[in-house]
Motif scaffolding. Sequence first.
Motif, PDB file in Angstrom:
ATOM      1  N   ALA A  28      61.121  14.322 -26.764  1.00 55.40           N
ATOM      2  CA  ALA A  28      60.433  15.306 -25.922  1.00 55.40           C
ATOM      3  C   ALA A  28      58.919  15.177 -26.094  1.00 55.40           C
ATOM      4  O   ALA A  28      58.432  14.801 -27.163  1.00 55.40           O
ATOM      5  CB  ALA A  28      60.891  16.713 -26.293  1.00 55.40           C
ATOM      6  N   GLY A  29      58.190  15.510 -25.030  1.00 55.92           N
ATOM      7  CA  GLY A  29      56.731  15.504 -25.105  1.00 55.92           C
ATOM      8  C   GLY A  29      56.252  16.414 -26.222  1.00 55.92           C
ATOM      9  O   GLY A  29      56.760  17.512 -26.403  1.00 55.92           O
ATOM     10  N   GLY A  30      55.296  15.942 -26.998  1.00 52.72           N
ATOM     11  CA  GLY A  30      54.777  16.723 -28.113  1.00 52.72           C
ATOM     12  C   GLY A  30      55.536  16.517 -29.412  1.00 52.72           C
ATOM     13  O   GLY A  30      55.120  16.977 -30.459  1.00 52.72           O
ATOM     14  N   PHE A  31      56.672  15.836 -29.344  1.00 53.55           N
ATOM     15  CA  PHE A  31      57.476  15.560 -30.549  1.00 53.55           C
ATOM     16  C   PHE A  31      57.515  14.061 -30.818  1.00 53.55           C
ATOM     17  O   PHE A  31      58.539  13.514 -31.176  1.00 53.55           O
ATOM     18  CB  PHE A  31      58.900  16.098 -30.373  1.00 53.55           C
ATOM     19  CG  PHE A  31      59.014  17.577 -30.585  1.00 53.55           C
ATOM     20  CD1 PHE A  31      59.484  18.091 -31.777  1.00 53.55           C
ATOM     21  CD2 PHE A  31      58.625  18.455 -29.588  1.00 53.55           C
ATOM     22  CE1 PHE A  31      59.581  19.445 -31.977  1.00 53.55           C
ATOM     23  CE2 PHE A  31      58.717  19.817 -29.776  1.00 53.55           C
ATOM     24  CZ  PHE A  31      59.193  20.316 -30.977  1.00 53.55           C
ATOM     25  N   GLY A  73      51.879   8.752 -32.750  1.00 46.33           N
ATOM     26  CA  GLY A  73      53.261   9.052 -32.381  1.00 46.33           C
ATOM     27  C   GLY A  73      53.727   8.151 -31.251  1.00 46.33           C
ATOM     28  O   GLY A  73      52.936   7.443 -30.627  1.00 46.33           O
ATOM     29  N   VAL A  74      55.020   8.187 -30.993  1.00 49.77           N
ATOM     30  CA  VAL A  74      55.579   7.358 -29.932  1.00 49.77           C
ATOM     31  C   VAL A  74      55.455   8.085 -28.597  1.00 49.77           C
ATOM     32  O   VAL A  74      55.281   9.297 -28.538  1.00 49.77           O
ATOM     33  CB  VAL A  74      57.062   6.997 -30.202  1.00 49.77           C
ATOM     34  CG1 VAL A  74      57.209   6.238 -31.505  1.00 49.77           C
ATOM     35  CG2 VAL A  74      57.964   8.212 -30.178  1.00 49.77           C
ATOM     36  N   ARG A  75      55.595   7.323 -27.542  1.00 46.82           N
ATOM     37  CA  ARG A  75      55.578   7.873 -26.188  1.00 46.82           C
ATOM     38  C   ARG A  75      56.816   8.744 -25.978  1.00 46.82           C
ATOM     39  O   ARG A  75      57.884   8.457 -26.517  1.00 46.82           O
ATOM     40  CB  ARG A  75      55.588   6.697 -25.216  1.00 46.82           C
ATOM     41  CG  ARG A  75      55.609   7.049 -23.760  1.00 46.82           C
ATOM     42  CD  ARG A  75      55.718   5.792 -22.915  1.00 46.82           C
ATOM     43  NE  ARG A  75      54.626   4.887 -23.145  1.00 46.82           N
ATOM     44  CZ  ARG A  75      53.553   4.791 -22.342  1.00 46.82           C
ATOM     45  NH1 ARG A  75      53.473   5.524 -21.267  1.00 46.82           N
ATOM     46  NH2 ARG A  75      52.591   3.944 -22.607  1.00 46.82           N
ATOM     47  N   GLY A  76      56.686   9.798 -25.217  1.00 42.90           N
ATOM     48  CA  GLY A  76      57.847  10.616 -24.872  1.00 42.90           C
ATOM     49  C   GLY A  76      58.751   9.855 -23.917  1.00 42.90           C
ATOM     50  O   GLY A  76      58.332   8.932 -23.237  1.00 42.90           O
TER      51      GLY A  76
END
Length: 160
Positions: free
Chosen positions: A75-78, A128-131
Motif C-alpha cells: 500500500a502507498g505509504g507502507f 522504501g519500495v514503490r507501492g
Amino acid sequence: MKKAALLSIISLSLAASISAASTPFDQKTDRIPNVNPSVNPVVVEEDPIVTPLDTSPLFSTTLAGSTVSSNFNVAGGFGHVKVFIKNTGKSTIRAVMVHNDTKKEYFSKDIAPGSTLDWRSYTDTPQGVRGGKFTITYRAGGNIMSGEAWGLSAENNNEL
C-alpha cells in the motif's frame, strides 16, 4: 471526660504544628512563598505511552514443490518492506522479488539449505519500495523445496 477533651486538644495542636512546620513559610511577610517550578520541580510519574508499530502483513507462503510464488500488494505509504525466507530443504532456493508494473527487480538471492534470508528494503532502497503489486518467485533448480517465507510492510524502516 476532661482528660479526653484535653487529649483531643493536644493532639489537634500537635497535628497543626507538624503541618505548619512542613509548609514553607516566609516569616517576614507571614505568607507562604511562591514556589518556582524550575527550582523545585514536581515530578509526576505516569505509565509510559506505548504506541503500536504501524505494520501490515503482506504474505505467508509455504515453500514446497519446485516453483512457488508469493503475490502481494504494498500500500502507498507502507513502502518499507521486510522479507524473511527460511530454507529447511536440501537444495539451494533462489528468490527473486519483482514489482509487477515496472518489472523492477528488488532482489535476487540464493538461500542455502539450512539458511535464512532477512531482507529489508531500506538496505538497498532507503526511501522504501514503490507501492503496488509484487511477486516473489522461489525456485530450487528443479529440485523439491522445503521452507517458509513471509513479509510485512511498514510506514517507517525502524518499525521492521
